[in-house]
Design a protein around this motif. Structure first.
Motif, PDB file in Angstrom:
ATOM      1  N   ILE A   1      -5.479 -11.755 -18.000  1.00  9.82           N
ATOM      2  CA  ILE A   1      -4.611 -10.697 -18.179  1.00  9.82           C
ATOM      3  C   ILE A   1      -4.468  -9.611 -17.377  1.00  9.82           C
ATOM      4  CG2 ILE A   1      -4.401  -8.763 -20.123  1.00  9.82           C
ATOM      5  CD1 ILE A   1      -3.781 -11.378 -21.050  1.00  9.82           C
ATOM      6  N   LEU A   2      -5.699  -9.234 -16.507  1.00 10.63           N
ATOM      7  CA  LEU A   2      -5.674  -8.449 -15.561  1.00 10.63           C
ATOM      8  C   LEU A   2      -4.795  -8.938 -14.297  1.00 10.63           C
ATOM      9  CD1 LEU A   2      -7.291  -5.817 -14.762  1.00 10.63           C
ATOM     10  CD2 LEU A   2      -8.699  -7.114 -13.249  1.00 10.63           C
ATOM     11  N   LYS A   3      -4.624 -10.097 -13.986  1.00 11.22           N
ATOM     12  CA  LYS A   3      -3.944 -10.723 -12.841  1.00 11.22           C
ATOM     13  C   LYS A   3      -2.300 -10.365 -13.395  1.00 11.22           C
ATOM     14  CE  LYS A   3      -6.896 -13.615 -10.514  1.00 11.22           C
ATOM     15  NZ  LYS A   3      -7.098 -14.990 -10.109  1.00 11.22           N
ATOM     16  N   THR A   4      -2.226 -10.623 -14.844  1.00 12.17           N
ATOM     17  CA  THR A   4      -0.621 -10.792 -15.392  1.00 12.17           C
ATOM     18  C   THR A   4      -0.315  -9.128 -15.243  1.00 12.17           C
ATOM     19  OG1 THR A   4      -1.362 -12.799 -16.538  1.00 12.17           O
ATOM     20  CG2 THR A   4       0.618 -11.225 -17.348  1.00 12.17           C
ATOM     21  N   MET A   5      -1.370  -8.189 -15.620  1.00 13.53           N
ATOM     22  CA  MET A   5      -0.692  -6.830 -15.561  1.00 13.53           C
ATOM     23  C   MET A   5      -0.566  -6.322 -14.303  1.00 13.53           C
ATOM     24  SD  MET A   5      -3.371  -5.331 -18.567  1.00 13.53           S
ATOM     25  CE  MET A   5      -2.981  -3.742 -18.185  1.00 13.53           C
ATOM     26  N   THR A   6      -1.405  -6.961 -13.403  1.00 13.39           N
ATOM     27  CA  THR A   6      -1.168  -6.326 -11.869  1.00 13.39           C
ATOM     28  C   THR A   6       0.327  -7.166 -11.426  1.00 13.39           C
ATOM     29  OG1 THR A   6      -3.711  -6.287 -11.530  1.00 13.39           O
ATOM     30  CG2 THR A   6      -2.155  -6.487  -9.611  1.00 13.39           C
TER      31      THR A   6
ATOM     32  N   LEU B   1       3.164  -4.791  -9.990  1.00 17.07           N
ATOM     33  CA  LEU B   1       3.777  -5.026  -8.526  1.00 17.07           C
ATOM     34  C   LEU B   1       5.593  -5.362  -8.717  1.00 17.07           C
ATOM     35  CD1 LEU B   1       0.911  -7.210  -7.057  1.00 17.07           C
ATOM     36  CD2 LEU B   1       1.730  -5.171  -6.334  1.00 17.07           C
ATOM     37  N   ALA B   2       5.773  -6.258  -9.611  1.00 15.46           N
ATOM     38  CA  ALA B   2       7.264  -6.582  -9.792  1.00 15.46           C
ATOM     39  C   ALA B   2       7.973  -5.332 -10.109  1.00 15.46           C
ATOM     40  CB  ALA B   2       7.372  -7.594 -10.874  1.00 15.46           C
ATOM     41  N   SER B   3       7.704  -4.457 -10.937  1.00  9.06           N
ATOM     42  CA  SER B   3       8.185  -3.292 -11.221  1.00  9.06           C
ATOM     43  C   SER B   3       8.298  -2.295 -10.234  1.00  9.06           C
ATOM     44  CB  SER B   3       7.814  -2.450 -12.466  1.00  9.06           C
ATOM     45  OG  SER B   3       7.532  -3.265 -13.639  1.00  9.06           O
ATOM     46  N   LEU B   4       7.506  -2.193  -9.210  1.00  8.53           N
ATOM     47  CA  LEU B   4       7.640  -1.481  -8.066  1.00  8.53           C
ATOM     48  C   LEU B   4       8.110  -2.012  -6.844  1.00  8.53           C
ATOM     49  CD1 LEU B   4       4.073   0.170  -8.830  1.00  8.53           C
ATOM     50  CD2 LEU B   4       6.160   1.384  -8.986  1.00  8.53           C
TER      51      LEU B   4
ATOM     52  N   SER C   1      10.556  -3.574  -5.679  1.00  7.46           N
ATOM     53  CA  SER C   1      12.035  -2.948  -5.111  1.00  7.46           C
ATOM     54  C   SER C   1      12.191  -1.634  -4.718  1.00  7.46           C
ATOM     55  CB  SER C   1      13.306  -3.252  -6.345  1.00  7.46           C
ATOM     56  OG  SER C   1      13.114  -2.509  -7.027  1.00  7.46           O
ATOM     57  N   HIS C   2      11.011  -0.959  -4.849  1.00  7.27           N
ATOM     58  CA  HIS C   2      11.211   0.514  -4.295  1.00  7.27           C
ATOM     59  C   HIS C   2      10.128   0.828  -3.199  1.00  7.27           C
ATOM     60  CE1 HIS C   2      13.169   1.391  -8.182  1.00  7.27           C
ATOM     61  NE2 HIS C   2      12.480   0.540  -8.745  1.00  7.27           N
ATOM     62  N   LEU C   3       9.219  -0.060  -3.123  1.00  5.18           N
ATOM     63  CA  LEU C   3       8.400   0.262  -1.882  1.00  5.18           C
ATOM     64  C   LEU C   3       8.274  -1.070  -1.271  1.00  5.18           C
ATOM     65  CD1 LEU C   3       5.612   1.525  -4.350  1.00  5.18           C
ATOM     66  CD2 LEU C   3       6.732   2.739  -2.571  1.00  5.18           C
ATOM     67  N   PRO C   4       7.887  -0.958   0.309  1.00  6.98           N
ATOM     68  CA  PRO C   4       7.228   0.092   0.838  1.00  6.98           C
ATOM     69  C   PRO C   4       8.369   1.203   1.339  1.00  6.98           C
ATOM     70  CG  PRO C   4       7.094  -1.700   2.287  1.00  6.98           C
ATOM     71  CD  PRO C   4       7.935  -2.270   1.262  1.00  6.98           C
ATOM     72  N   ILE C   5       8.063   2.419   1.546  1.00  2.82           N
ATOM     73  CA  ILE C   5       8.845   3.389   2.328  1.00  2.82           C
ATOM     74  C   ILE C   5       8.134   3.714   3.768  1.00  2.82           C
ATOM     75  CG2 ILE C   5       9.609   5.759   2.167  1.00  2.82           C
ATOM     76  CD1 ILE C   5      10.273   4.135  -0.208  1.00  2.82           C
ATOM     77  N   THR C   6       8.882   3.003   4.883  1.00  2.00           N
ATOM     78  CA  THR C   6       8.159   2.870   6.157  1.00  2.00           C
ATOM     79  C   THR C   6       7.745   4.098   6.766  1.00  2.00           C
ATOM     80  OG1 THR C   6      10.558   2.740   7.121  1.00  2.00           O
ATOM     81  CG2 THR C   6       9.336   0.497   6.449  1.00  2.00           C
ATOM     82  N   ILE C   7       8.318   5.342   6.119  1.00  7.17           N
ATOM     83  CA  ILE C   7       8.495   6.657   6.873  1.00  7.17           C
ATOM     84  C   ILE C   7       7.291   7.376   6.310  1.00  7.17           C
ATOM     85  CG2 ILE C   7      10.379   6.798   8.409  1.00  7.17           C
ATOM     86  CD1 ILE C   7       9.857   8.518   5.072  1.00  7.17           C
ATOM     87  N   ALA C   8       6.645   6.884   4.946  1.00  4.78           N
ATOM     88  CA  ALA C   8       5.937   7.664   4.232  1.00  4.78           C
ATOM     89  C   ALA C   8       4.431   7.840   4.776  1.00  4.78           C
ATOM     90  CB  ALA C   8       6.068   7.254   3.018  1.00  4.78           C
ATOM     91  N   GLU C   9       4.014   8.983   5.014  1.00  5.60           N
ATOM     92  CA  GLU C   9       2.510   9.297   5.424  1.00  5.60           C
ATOM     93  C   GLU C   9       2.330  10.780   5.405  1.00  5.60           C
ATOM     94  OE1 GLU C   9      -0.243   7.347   5.727  1.00  5.60           O
ATOM     95  OE2 GLU C   9      -1.313   9.064   6.245  1.00  5.60           O
ATOM     96  N   PRO C  10       1.563  11.194   4.667  1.00  5.68           N
ATOM     97  CA  PRO C  10       0.558  10.791   3.755  1.00  5.68           C
ATOM     98  C   PRO C  10       1.122  10.066   2.323  1.00  5.68           C
ATOM     99  CG  PRO C  10       0.412  13.046   3.463  1.00  5.68           C
ATOM    100  CD  PRO C  10       1.489  12.628   4.473  1.00  5.68           C
ATOM    101  N   VAL C  11       0.248   9.272   1.612  1.00  2.00           N
ATOM    102  CA  VAL C  11       0.553   9.155   0.234  1.00  2.00           C
ATOM    103  C   VAL C  11      -0.310   9.892  -0.644  1.00  2.00           C
ATOM    104  CG1 VAL C  11       0.433   7.289  -1.628  1.00  2.00           C
ATOM    105  CG2 VAL C  11       1.031   6.796   1.007  1.00  2.00           C
TER     106      VAL C  11
ATOM    107  N   HIS D   1      -2.949   1.023  -7.608  1.00  5.69           N
ATOM    108  CA  HIS D   1      -3.345   0.218  -6.963  1.00  5.69           C
ATOM    109  C   HIS D   1      -2.165  -0.582  -6.286  1.00  5.69           C
ATOM    110  CE1 HIS D   1      -4.837  -4.000  -5.569  1.00  5.69           C
ATOM    111  NE2 HIS D   1      -5.674  -3.088  -4.919  1.00  5.69           N
ATOM    112  N   SER D   2      -1.106  -0.750  -7.068  1.00  4.60           N
ATOM    113  CA  SER D   2       0.037  -1.533  -6.720  1.00  4.60           C
ATOM    114  C   SER D   2       0.939  -0.697  -5.951  1.00  4.60           C
ATOM    115  CB  SER D   2       0.774  -1.811  -8.125  1.00  4.60           C
ATOM    116  OG  SER D   2       0.230  -2.826  -9.045  1.00  4.60           O
TER     117      SER D   2
END
Length: 313
Positions: A184-189, A193-196, A198-208, A278-279
């Motif tokens: 279940i932990l892997k499924t939730m992860t 990850l799938a939800s996010l 298409s929005h990440l990574p942002i190559t210019i972003a530092e810091p987070v 974490h994702s």
């Protein structure tokens, strides 16, 4: 000598998916001095899926929470109070029913923030982490029903996105309240990850920079349990986060609630919050993130009062 200026008190009530929060601040010159903050765990978004309907019990809990918070807010001479709703009220088909009940009970109106405005207020709060504008950054603000991603690039206006992934909705989707097995932990992860992705990574972003209740709960947990990490202050590493997820997922809800530094009312949804964090930093390929002590409601106060700085004595 500066001209004297009468101090004014402002407040905001944030009707979130997981909690109702109130911040009261004194505005003097260009600074907001946080005088009080209140929180009620009313879980407005509990049961919202799959029909996008607020349940009668969730609405009743929210009305009781507002009664408690409003009474506290009234003890201050508030010049202006804003009451705002976010993801749960944006998406629920019967949100008008609750808004009518709130108006009848409190004689106050509710403003439903669109996703872009909510995210931009979070950005205003994120800028306070370093005390001065940061040219390139990625800020995230995790709520009960959505996650806001805010990107600021040098010379450009900040861009904000709201993703329909939150700690309450992710927890409810997998009934992941108690100990969570590895599958279940892997499924939730994978879901996060799938939800996010298409929005990440942002190559210019530092810091987070991370904001919201899950981020602050993680910080408090690490500070109270020195065996979980080295002393890191307001910076948390990806490795520490991974170790904490593994540890908490193996614990029963009862044991999790008993951990030093753990808010018992957040213990059932904290793992979902940590999975989302974490994702984000995994997709961003970041090895750490900064803890932002402020949130959307603080950014709203900065925006609407014209103040530039936040302090908490």
């Amino acid at each position: 000598m500066r001209n004297t200026m009468p101090q004014k008190i402002f407040a905001v009530i944030d009707l979130g998916t997981n909690t109702t929060k109130c911040t009261i601040a004194a505005h003097e010159y260009d600074t907001l001095d946080i005088r009080a903050e209140y929180i009620e765990y009313n879980r407005l978004g509990a049961g919202l899926l799959p029909k996008s309907l607020l349940s009668p019990s969730a609405m009743l809990r929210t009305l009781k929470a507002l009664e408690s918070i409003s009474k506290k807010a009234r003890s201050y001479s508030v010049e202006k109070l804003w009451m705002v709703g976010t993801m749960a009220l944006r998406t629920a088909q019967n949100s008008n029913e609750l808004i009518d009940l709130i108006t009848a009970q409190t004689d106050m109106s509710v403003e439903i923030l669109d996703a872009q405005t909510e995210a931009l207020y979070s950005y205003r709060a994120a800028q306070q982490v370093f005390g001065s504008p940061v040219e390139n950054l990625l800020a995230f603000d995790i709520g009960g029903g959505s996650t806001e991603l805010i990107v600021a690039e040098a010379g450009k206006a900040p861009e904000a996105q709201s993703i329909g992934l939150g700690i309450v909705t992710l927890t409810e989707s997998y009934k992941a309240y108690d100990a969570i097995d590895e599958t279940i932990l892997k499924t939730m992860t994978g879901h996060a990850l799938a939800s996010l992705s298409s929005h990440l990574p942002i190559t210019i972003a530092e810091p987070v920079i991370g904001m919201g209740g899950s981020v602050l709960a993680l910080r408090d947990l690490l500070q109270a349990n020195t065996n979980l990490s080295q002393k890191q202050g307001n910076v948390i590493t990806r490795k520490t986060l991974e170790n904490t997820i593994i540890l908490l997922s193996k614990m029963s809800l009862v044991d999790r609630r008993g951990l030093p530094g753990m808010d018992p009312l957040r213990a059932d949804v904290i793992i979902a919050g940590l999975i989302i964090i974490h994702s984000i930093i995994t997709l961003q390929d970041a090895d750490r993130f900064f803890v932002g002590p402020w949130g959307m409601r603080h950014g709203l106060l900065l925006n609407r009062t014209g103040a530039h700085n936040l302090i908490r004595r």
